[in-house]
Design an enzyme around this catalytic site. Sequence first.
Site, short mmCIF file in Angstrom:
data_model
loop_
_atom_site.label_atom_id
_atom_site.label_comp_id
_atom_site.label_asym_id
_atom_site.label_seq_id
_atom_site.Cartn_x
_atom_site.Cartn_y
_atom_site.Cartn_z
CG ASP A 201 -2.17 0.77 1.03
OD1 ASP A 201 -2.26 1.82 0.49
OD2 ASP A 201 -3.40 0.21 1.09
CG HIS A 249 -14.90 0.02 -5.31
ND1 HIS A 249 -15.85 -0.22 -4.37
CD2 HIS A 249 -13.95 0.54 -4.87
CE1 HIS A 249 -15.44 0.14 -3.49
NE2 HIS A 249 -14.02 0.37 -3.47
C1 SAM Z 1 -10.85 1.15 -0.43
S1 SAM Z 1 -9.22 1.11 0.29
C2 SAM Z 1 -9.40 -0.82 0.16
C3 SAM Z 1 -8.41 -1.33 1.57
C4 SAM Z 1 -8.33 -2.93 1.58
N1 SAM Z 1 -8.22 -3.64 0.15
C5 SAM Z 1 -9.89 -3.27 2.08
O1 SAM Z 1 -10.52 -3.93 1.36
O2 SAM Z 1 -9.89 -3.17 3.43
C6 SAM Z 1 -8.24 1.34 -0.90
C7 SAM Z 1 -6.87 1.24 -0.57
O3 SAM Z 1 -6.05 1.59 -1.73
C8 SAM Z 1 -4.83 2.14 -1.47
N2 SAM Z 1 -4.40 2.98 -2.41
C9 SAM Z 1 -4.75 4.37 -3.03
N3 SAM Z 1 -3.78 4.66 -4.05
C10 SAM Z 1 -3.12 3.78 -4.06
C11 SAM Z 1 -1.73 3.68 -4.62
N4 SAM Z 1 -1.59 4.71 -5.68
N5 SAM Z 1 -0.74 2.86 -4.58
C12 SAM Z 1 -1.04 1.61 -3.73
N6 SAM Z 1 -2.28 1.82 -2.78
C13 SAM Z 1 -3.09 2.81 -3.02
C14 SAM Z 1 -5.53 3.03 -0.13
O4 SAM Z 1 -4.49 3.61 0.61
C15 SAM Z 1 -6.41 2.10 0.43
O5 SAM Z 1 -5.78 1.34 1.57
#
Ligand code: SAM
Length: 338
Positions: A201, A249
């Site tokens: 992440d 999504h």
């Molecule tokens: C909606 S959350 C889902 C978290 C986890 N997969 C869950 O279902 O609980 C989206 C995740 O994507 C990560 N994220 C957003 N942009 C990102 C990037 N450019 N690279 C890596 N992770 C990213 C956020 O930090 C967050 O933890």
Amino acid sequence: MPKKLSPPELMRNLTIGYWIARLIHVAAKLKLADLLKKGPRTVEDLAAAANVQPQALYRILRALASVGVFAETKNGRFKLTPLASTLQTGVPTSMHAWALMINENWGWDAWKELLYGVKTGEMPFLRAHGVPLFEYFEQHTEDLQVFGESMTSISITENPTVPAAYTFSGIQTLVDVGGGHGSLLATILKANPKLKGILYDQSSVIARAEKDQHVTAKGIKERCRLESGSFFESVPKGGDAYIMKYILHDWNDEECVKILSNCRDAMTEKGKVLIVDNVIAPGNNPSWGKLLDIQMLIIGGRERTKKEFAALFAEGGLKLTRVVPTKGPLSIIEGVRA
Ligand SMILES: C[S@@+](CC[C@H](N)C(=O)[O-])C[C@H]1O[C@@H](n2cnc3c(N)ncnc32)[C@H](O)[C@@H]1O
């Protein structure tokens, strides 16, 4: 037997959905469920503990009790109900962080721009805040913390359905891309004692995961590595499965294709991608996915149909092999190299 509501009465009730949501938010902010943990209390006692006005608090609790959240006892005290119990912090079924996050003012400000978004095609969140959601979080670290915790709380019922529905036994290293605080990866590792995991992440989130209970638990931390970076740049190499829950999504098609292509480039020859998301079905049935889709419209993403996932996979050099339903609302959409 409850009276059947007429269409105008039903419509009245639908239009005030946000009143209830906001009342629950206030209860979560004041941690009322924690204050009732040891048993029923009078409003005066509760108001003193929460440092609020007793009369207003009484009306809030009475309204919440009318929809099953808290209950008033015969001797004028308030107590927890099963629904109210989910607003406690630190219990295994806690929805407290979700109840806080989903109705914070920054979210409301973005929802105010939904009409503007539907008229112009622009992203409501950007109009409200000037930056997309995940950039906003980099500037508002308290909101990022609550967001991470809220994802864990909404995942409580969803996580166990993933290893229950999908066989991970042929996989050696599973990479959780955008895995947040690591609750899904920890659940899958616990169910598969030989599996190794990589939690990936953004660095600000990995720093929080390092302090959270999931991938740091005994029996899990020995098999789990934490890495940080952006999935738009690259993902950790050499995994034989890349799982992404509630990731695609969040993004538009072009952004999703970039993420999927990066997974394709990083995975082993026979590697797989496993997307855990809603798969929108035709018809008018009640659907968590169809409502969540509007939250995604606000931040520039979307929920997708099977056909839409297949098209994304094809653009990213992958082939959709199957959609495995779980016992919850989410499905596991599996893809391999095309
Ligand atoms: C909606 S959350 C889902 C978290 C986890 N997969 C869950 O279902 O609980 C989206 C995740 O994507 C990560 N994220 C957003 N942009 C990102 C990037 N450019 N690279 C890596 N992770 C990213 C956020 O930090 C967050 O933890």
